[in-house]
Design a protein around this motif. Sequence first.
Motif, short mmCIF file in Angstrom:
data_model
loop_
_atom_site.label_atom_id
_atom_site.label_comp_id
_atom_site.label_asym_id
_atom_site.label_seq_id
_atom_site.Cartn_x
_atom_site.Cartn_y
_atom_site.Cartn_z
N ALA A 202 68.79 21.41 136.90
CA ALA A 202 69.00 22.15 136.22
C ALA A 202 67.66 21.68 134.71
CB ALA A 202 70.16 22.61 135.39
N GLY A 203 66.75 22.76 134.52
CA GLY A 203 66.74 23.05 132.86
C GLY A 203 66.55 23.97 131.96
N GLY A 204 64.68 23.79 131.52
CA GLY A 204 64.04 24.47 130.75
C GLY A 204 63.79 25.96 131.76
N ILE A 205 63.71 25.86 132.65
CA ILE A 205 64.27 27.51 132.80
C ILE A 205 65.14 28.01 133.79
CG2 ILE A 205 62.75 29.23 135.22
CD1 ILE A 205 59.97 27.69 133.81
N PRO A 206 65.87 28.91 133.76
CA PRO A 206 67.46 29.03 134.23
C PRO A 206 67.22 28.97 135.95
CG PRO A 206 67.19 29.90 132.10
CD PRO A 206 65.94 29.88 132.56
N ALA A 207 68.10 28.90 136.56
CA ALA A 207 67.89 28.81 138.46
C ALA A 207 67.97 30.85 138.66
CB ALA A 207 68.84 28.26 138.95
N GLU A 208 68.61 31.66 137.89
CA GLU A 208 69.04 32.52 137.47
C GLU A 208 67.44 33.40 137.49
OE1 GLU A 208 72.80 31.54 135.52
OE2 GLU A 208 70.38 30.70 135.84
N ALA A 308 73.60 26.08 131.57
CA ALA A 308 73.58 25.26 132.62
C ALA A 308 73.17 23.43 132.67
CB ALA A 308 73.20 25.66 133.99
N ALA A 309 71.76 23.86 131.98
CA ALA A 309 70.86 22.83 131.14
C ALA A 309 71.41 21.41 130.97
CB ALA A 309 69.64 23.20 131.62
#
Length: 322
Positions: A202-208, A308-309
Amino acid sequence: MQSRNDNATSETVVLSTDAAGLASAAEVLRAGGLIAFPTETVYGLGADARQSDAVAGIFAAKGRPSFNPLIVHVADLAAAEALVTFTPQAYRLAQAFWPGALTLVLPLRAGSGVSSLVTAGLATLAVRVPDHPVAQGLLRAFGGPVAAPSANPSGRISPTTPAHVLTGLNGRIAGIVDGGACGVGVESTIVDVTGDPVLLRAGGIPAEVLAEALGAPLAHPSAEGTIAAPGMMASHYAPQGAVRLNATAALPGEVLLGFGAVAGDLTLSRSGDLREAAANLFDCLHRLDAMAATAIAVAPVPNHGLGAAINDRLRRAAAPRD
């Protein structure tokens, strides 16, 4: 300026972001040296991805396990296509989110020239196009792929300011391009797109957001303990003090890192804003180190979007250490 990294160099030189500074930084990279530079996520520790000696210098400077692969930064999609083979899903994500805080893991092209130290011997490569004018300027001045993990000692807090970099690596790298504070504050999201897209970090662009672009949710890794991409080690991003998560109040001797309604000695975001919390996360952890905090309690953070990240980084910071 000394170019090659010997794991104990003269004091690290701070370079400007003007054309002369970027040209000097690019020359260090060509000579096999290490340069820290800002991206929109965190500061990266860059080396020529095609020079094995230079890449080995990254591991030496960071004290990083050699089985943990590195992300390669390139200036644009065309440069990435020269290194890896794109799948249709990868093109969809790259066109939607590059330049940006998204790393794609794809099959390495034969003849790419990328050192096997970068891939940790895997047949895949993690690659991204950063969305930061200084990073873009350096990549274009250098004219090649730059392997760049976060510019901090391995397992420690990622750096979002030049001061953070110098605290951990001064004298161990040739130079740092001073681009001020990073905007996003947590590392890039990593997605394996060698087949059906799999969220590796997970990181700077959400998985959603990524799932919406793909029209389907992302899967998760099936094999526990497999190091398929950077940032997957259990203990990582750790401050000096022991970390306790989901705390609503501090125990005796603890320093409380707050969020939203849980006020702390320091706070990620008083208003409960996840974007602000992500940008502040590593700076707060560095400040806790500066306070010599030996026990740290962290307020609950919602586990959606950028949360999440943030929670991923906090869990790794709290994990048992070797």
